[in-house]
Scaffold this active site. Structure first.
Site, PDB file in Angstrom:
ATOM      1  N   GLU A 162       0.789  -1.234   0.000  1.00  8.62           N
ATOM      2  CA  GLU A 162       0.000   0.000   0.000  1.00  8.62           C
ATOM      3  C   GLU A 162       0.821   1.284   0.000  1.00  8.62           C
ATOM      4  O   GLU A 162       0.683   2.114   0.921  1.00  8.62           O
ATOM      5  CB  GLU A 162      -0.937   0.015   1.203  1.00  8.62           C
ATOM      6  N   GLU A 363      -5.974  -8.413   1.379  1.00  2.56           N
ATOM      7  CA  GLU A 363      -6.515  -7.901   2.649  1.00  2.56           C
ATOM      8  C   GLU A 363      -7.980  -7.558   2.441  1.00  2.56           C
ATOM      9  O   GLU A 363      -8.351  -6.988   1.405  1.00  2.56           O
ATOM     10  CB  GLU A 363      -5.807  -6.625   3.133  1.00  2.56           C
TER      11      GLU A 363
HETATM   12  C1  BG6 Z   1      -4.160  -1.885   5.645  1.00  5.67           C
HETATM   13  C2  BG6 Z   1      -2.767  -2.205   6.084  1.00  5.67           C
HETATM   14  O1  BG6 Z   1      -4.157  -0.635   5.086  1.00  5.67           O
HETATM   15  O2  BG6 Z   1      -5.146  -1.801   6.622  1.00  5.67           O
HETATM   16  C3  BG6 Z   1      -2.682  -3.017   7.348  1.00  5.67           C
HETATM   17  O3  BG6 Z   1      -2.059  -2.842   5.054  1.00  5.67           O
HETATM   18  C4  BG6 Z   1      -3.690  -2.503   8.360  1.00  5.67           C
HETATM   19  O4  BG6 Z   1      -1.359  -2.973   7.809  1.00  5.67           O
HETATM   20  C5  BG6 Z   1      -5.075  -2.633   7.747  1.00  5.67           C
HETATM   21  O5  BG6 Z   1      -3.632  -3.156   9.593  1.00  5.67           O
HETATM   22  C6  BG6 Z   1      -6.182  -2.223   8.682  1.00  5.67           C
HETATM   23  O6  BG6 Z   1      -5.977  -0.915   9.131  1.00  5.67           O
HETATM   24  P1  BG6 Z   1      -5.956  -0.550  10.659  1.00  5.67           P
HETATM   25  O7  BG6 Z   1      -5.736   0.926  10.714  1.00  5.67           O
HETATM   26  O8  BG6 Z   1      -7.261  -0.940  11.218  1.00  5.67           O
HETATM   27  O9  BG6 Z   1      -4.822  -1.339  11.255  1.00  5.67           O
END
Ligand code: BG6
Length: 466
Positions: A162, A363
């Site tokens: 990202e 993700e």
């Molecule tokens: C993504 C990242 O943008 O979102 C992760 O690659 C991150 O590292 C995930 O944990 C969720 O975001 P957050 O802010 O809830 O941890």
């Protein structure tokens, strides 16, 4: 056609190094920008111990085998391999990931490895980080080292996690704001580093496949006003297409270039960059998706404050271009992120339509506060609901012709959120610790674990909850 996933569809689960491993100074590891980052909230867990995956990796992979995943996405901590970012290799770091890979393979789980996930070695940050071209050279050496070390066994690789969100949400992810001209010179260096990763993977890893891993969210216009549509055009380019056009077409996106021009930003190219951009391409796109974004054209400068406070919250703003608004048609999670499964399908279709490359989701998931019951259970129907709705849209996207070959949600085990601690949990596996109290860091399978296990066994979305 049966409403089922194809037999060769890859089911997985994902994590990153700094959010899970802990052991932040063990066995020769150098510090990273995540270890040194200035935090705005000291009440939440930091990354020093995290989920202690460094010491629990065997147990965690055993649990993933029981879950039934075919792939496990994790990142390598660059500073475990090169404590100073470059120079001397730390053999203990190399050995650690070799052990992790062996453990996965013994359980018939294919690793899918991210080269770097927000944790640049601090010594490189000290020379200017991604603003300094030397960081690109250091990244090349690091990539060569890991491709040579693990390329015989690992065939799926991801470049830099990202870069779009890292630059847009610099304050929350890196603990500092990057001035705009520096930010987009960093963009160029990150994307050039990625091009080297494509090239080196193809040269060094036999049958290796590599993809970019941006966070892609379609940006909707708030209304049918032509200027709101223009706002969504600009934010779609700045947030999404600038990155993937560079990766997949080898060019600067035209709307993004206009944005840079209007902002007075000039990018410095090195002599070989143009050729490198145009000659090296990914084999697939890895996409991270949480929700969509909605913007309007800002009309009142006094109503604008600088910066983005969170990667998915509505307060993105850039005077003259776009301003985030609440989408009244979407529900929200406990952390104020909207939930948009239909937008997931549209984002997948748009992505495939633009780039015609196979896609894997690396993700997707729900951050929520979970409770461990006295008898060691975690009842998380809200997470099952989120996953079910999004996986249903994956299936619909496949049926609509999208070449989607895998789904690896966030996250395998509970981990420390980017800026909201351990209370914001994503895992199928509960890690028993609080923000400040480590307890035994014991692992517990959540209800969503059993639900996902059944899905993987049948390739069909289970109708009922456990
Ligand atoms: C993504 C990242 O943008 O979102 C992760 O690659 C991150 O590292 C995930 O944990 C969720 O975001 P957050 O802010 O809830 O941890």
């Amino acid at each position: 056609m049966p409403h089922k996933f194809p037999n060769d569809f890859l089911w997985g689960a994902s994590i990153s190094a700094h959010q899970t491993e802990g052991a932040y100074k063990s066995d020769g590891k150098g510090l990273t920008v995540q270890d040194t980052r200035v935090r705005d909230n000291h009440e939440i867990a930091d990354f020093t111990i995290a989920s202690d995956h460094y010491h629990h990796y065997k147990e965690d992979i055993q649990l993933l085998a029981e879950l039934g995943v075919q792939i496990f996405r994790f990142s390598i901590s660059w500073a475990r391999i090169f404590p100073n970012g470059r120079g001397e290799v730390n053999q203990a770091g190399l050995d650690h990931y070799q052990d992790v890979i062996n453990e996965c393979l013994q359980h018939n789980i294919q690793p899918i490895i991210t080269l770097n996930h927000f944790d640049l070695p601090q010594t490189l940050e000290d020379i200017g980080g991604w603003s300094n071209r030397e960081t690109v050279d250091a990244f090349k050496d690091y990539a060569i080292t890991v491709f040579k070390a693990y390329g015989q066994q690992v065939k799926y690789w991801l470049t830099i996690n990202e870069p779009n969100v890292m630059l847009l949400v610099d304050q929350k992810i890196l603990g500092k704001q990057i001035p705009i001209d520096e930010k987009y010179q960093q963009f160029h260096h990150l994307m050039i580093a990625e091009k080297y990763a494509f090239k080196l993977c193809h040269e060094l890893v036999e049958n290796g496949q590599i993809g970019p891993v941006p966070n892609i969210s379609l940006v909707y216009p708030a209304t049918s006003k032509p200027l709101d549509n223009q706002a969504s055009l600009y934010f779609n380019s700045v947030r999404n297409w600038a990155y993937l056009d560079f990766s997949c077409f080898g060019r600067y996106n035209a709307v993004f270039s206009d944005y840079l021009k209007q902002k007075g930003v000039t990018i410095t190219f090195a002599p070989d960059d143009e050729a490198l951009m145009k000659e090296n391409f990914p084999d697939f796109i890895a996409m991270n998706f949480y929700t969509t974004v909605t913007v309007e054209k800002p009309t009142d400068k006094n109503n604008m404050t600088e910066g983005i406070s969170d990667q998915q919250s509505e307060d993105i703003m850039d005077w003259g271009f776009y301003k985030g608004v609440t989408n009244p048609y979407l529900k929200k999670n406990q952390f104020n992120w909207t939930i948009d499964p239909d937008g997931f399908k549209t984002t997948l279709q748009t992505l495939y339509d633009r780039y015609h490359l196979p896609i894997i989701i690396t993700e997707n998931g729900l951050g929520a506060k979970d409770d461990l019951t006295e008898d060691g259970k975690v009842h998380d129907p809200y997470r099952i609901d989120y996953l079910k709705q999004h996986i249903e849209q994956c299936l619909e996207a496949i049926e609509a012709g999208v070449d989607l070959f895998g789904y690896s949600p966030w996250s395998a085990i509970d981990l420390i959120s980017v800026h909201e601690g351990i209370s914001k949990r994503y895992g199928f596996i509960y890690v028993d610790r609080t923000e400040k109290e480590l307890k035994q860091l014991a692992r517990y399978k959540k209800d969503s674990f059993y639900w996902y296990q059944k899905l993987i066994q049948t390739n069909e979305i289970p109708p009922e909850r456990r």
